[in-house]
Scaffold this motif. Structure first.
Motif, short mmCIF file in Angstrom:
data_model
loop_
_atom_site.label_atom_id
_atom_site.label_comp_id
_atom_site.label_asym_id
_atom_site.label_seq_id
_atom_site.Cartn_x
_atom_site.Cartn_y
_atom_site.Cartn_z
N THR A 49 2.68 6.07 16.09
CA THR A 49 2.48 4.82 15.38
C THR A 49 1.08 4.82 14.81
O THR A 49 0.31 5.78 15.01
CB THR A 49 2.70 3.61 16.29
OG1 THR A 49 2.71 2.41 15.47
CG2 THR A 49 1.62 3.47 17.34
N TYR A 91 1.33 -0.77 14.44
CA TYR A 91 2.50 -0.95 13.58
C TYR A 91 3.79 -1.04 14.39
O TYR A 91 4.76 -1.62 13.95
CB TYR A 91 2.61 0.20 12.58
CG TYR A 91 1.79 0.02 11.33
CD1 TYR A 91 2.40 -0.25 10.11
CD2 TYR A 91 0.40 0.13 11.35
CE1 TYR A 91 1.66 -0.42 8.95
CE2 TYR A 91 -0.35 -0.01 10.20
CZ TYR A 91 0.28 -0.30 9.00
OH TYR A 91 -0.46 -0.46 7.86
N HIS A 92 3.80 -0.41 15.56
CA HIS A 92 4.99 -0.37 16.42
C HIS A 92 4.57 -0.61 17.86
O HIS A 92 3.38 -0.59 18.19
CB HIS A 92 5.70 0.98 16.31
CG HIS A 92 6.03 1.40 14.93
ND1 HIS A 92 7.09 0.88 14.22
CD2 HIS A 92 5.43 2.29 14.10
CE1 HIS A 92 7.13 1.43 13.02
NE2 HIS A 92 6.14 2.30 12.92
N SER A 116 12.39 0.54 17.22
CA SER A 116 13.07 0.37 15.93
C SER A 116 14.57 0.57 16.06
O SER A 116 15.36 -0.19 15.47
CB SER A 116 12.50 1.36 14.91
OG SER A 116 11.19 0.98 14.52
N GLY A 123 8.06 -6.41 5.99
CA GLY A 123 7.12 -5.49 6.60
C GLY A 123 7.58 -4.04 6.51
O GLY A 123 8.09 -3.49 7.49
N GLY A 143 5.74 -1.31 6.17
CA GLY A 143 4.90 -0.56 7.11
C GLY A 143 4.97 0.94 6.94
O GLY A 143 4.72 1.48 5.86
N THR A 144 5.35 1.63 8.00
CA THR A 144 5.41 3.10 7.98
C THR A 144 6.69 3.63 7.34
O THR A 144 6.82 4.84 7.14
CB THR A 144 5.33 3.67 9.41
OG1 THR A 144 6.49 3.24 10.14
CG2 THR A 144 4.08 3.20 10.12
N GLU A 165 6.00 -5.31 1.07
CA GLU A 165 4.76 -4.86 1.70
C GLU A 165 3.62 -5.09 0.72
O GLU A 165 3.64 -4.58 -0.41
CB GLU A 165 4.84 -3.38 2.07
CG GLU A 165 3.60 -2.81 2.72
CD GLU A 165 3.30 -3.45 4.08
OE1 GLU A 165 2.20 -4.04 4.21
OE2 GLU A 165 4.15 -3.35 4.97
N ASP A 195 9.85 -7.87 10.63
CA ASP A 195 8.97 -6.93 11.32
C ASP A 195 7.52 -7.08 10.87
O ASP A 195 6.81 -6.09 10.71
CB ASP A 195 9.47 -5.50 11.08
CG ASP A 195 8.95 -4.52 12.12
OD1 ASP A 195 8.51 -4.96 13.20
OD2 ASP A 195 8.97 -3.30 11.86
N PHE A 221 3.52 -8.19 11.34
CA PHE A 221 2.61 -8.09 12.48
C PHE A 221 2.73 -9.34 13.35
O PHE A 221 3.19 -10.38 12.90
CB PHE A 221 1.16 -7.91 12.01
CG PHE A 221 0.85 -6.53 11.48
CD1 PHE A 221 1.40 -5.40 12.06
CD2 PHE A 221 -0.01 -6.37 10.41
CE1 PHE A 221 1.11 -4.13 11.59
CE2 PHE A 221 -0.32 -5.11 9.92
CZ PHE A 221 0.24 -3.98 10.51
#
Length: 222
Positions: free
Chosen positions: A15, A25-26, A35, A58, A60-61, A85, A154, A156
């Motif tokens: 993460t 992030y996770h 996830s 979100g 994110g990654t 995002e 998802d 933060f």
């Protein structure tokens, strides 16, 4: 802002950690485990919609999008995946997490394709999976009414981004959901649950991921 730092979580998956806001992030208890449990098992598998329209708050990654794409290929389930995002990672930052090598090496190029896909327009990644990445603020975007079968919420944590867990946001999300639409989120705080309920959703507490959070939430639009 400094570059996010890579950290390995309890299940061996990576993460990113943002020192400035002391946030990951996770889950550090297992990025991949979290996830899969919250968004794939509790959301993707639970929804009966086919074809399926998803909205993710979100990006994110890109882990949730990648896992969903893999499920779409596995089950030949057509899905349009919208994700928002405001501060996207670079493809290099995302690739450094090695999800493409550790989760599904046979589909490694698809993870990079997700991150290289153009923003703000729908892109067909595979015949079963169309990706629409939106570079926008969730507070400012106008979401179409009754459009989504499934919401991956998802953002933060509320302690870090309280504005993204407001009643106004959930009312906007609720309006955008189809009848019997589903929302899944890792956050099971009482106030979050009550705000989802006040937004017109039926909310249930579910068991959290193995070795992770004790409870998560799933909400359904009646």
């Amino acid at each position: 802002m400094k570059q996010p730092q890579i950290e390995i979580t309890a299940d061996g998956s990576a993460t990113l950690y943002i020192p400035e806001i002391d946030e990951h992030y996770h889950s550090v208890k297992g990025a991949l485990t979290e996830s899969l449990h919250i968004f794939i098992q509790t959301g993707f598998y639970y929804s009966k919609a086919d074809p399926l329209t998803i909205f993710e708050a979100g990006f994110g990654t890109g882990l949730n999008a990648f896992l969903t794409l893999l499920e779409c290929e596995k089950f030949q389930r057509k899905t349009v995946y919208h994700t928002i995002e405001l501060y996207p990672l670079t493809a290099e930052q995302a690739n450094s997490l090695k999800y493409q090598d550790t989760i599904a090496p046979e589909h490694a190029t698809l993870f990079e394709t997700i991150h290289l896909a153009e923003w703000n327009k729908p892109i067909e990644i595979t015949p079963n999976f169309t990706l629409h990445k939106i570079k926008e603020d969730l507070e400012q975007i106008i979401l179409p009414d009754q459009s989504f079968d499934l919401i991956y919420y998802d953002a933060f944590a509320p302690e870090k981004q309280p504005n993204l867990w407001s009643e106004e946001i959930f009312e906007k999300i609720s309006r955008s959901m189809k009848s019997q639409g589903i929302l899944t989120t890792y956050c099971a705080k009482g106030e979050v649950r009550r705000r989802l309920q006040r937004a017109g959703l039926i909310v249930e507490r579910l068991q959290g991921p193995p070795a992770g959070k004790r409870e998560i939430l799933r909400a359904i639009k009646p």
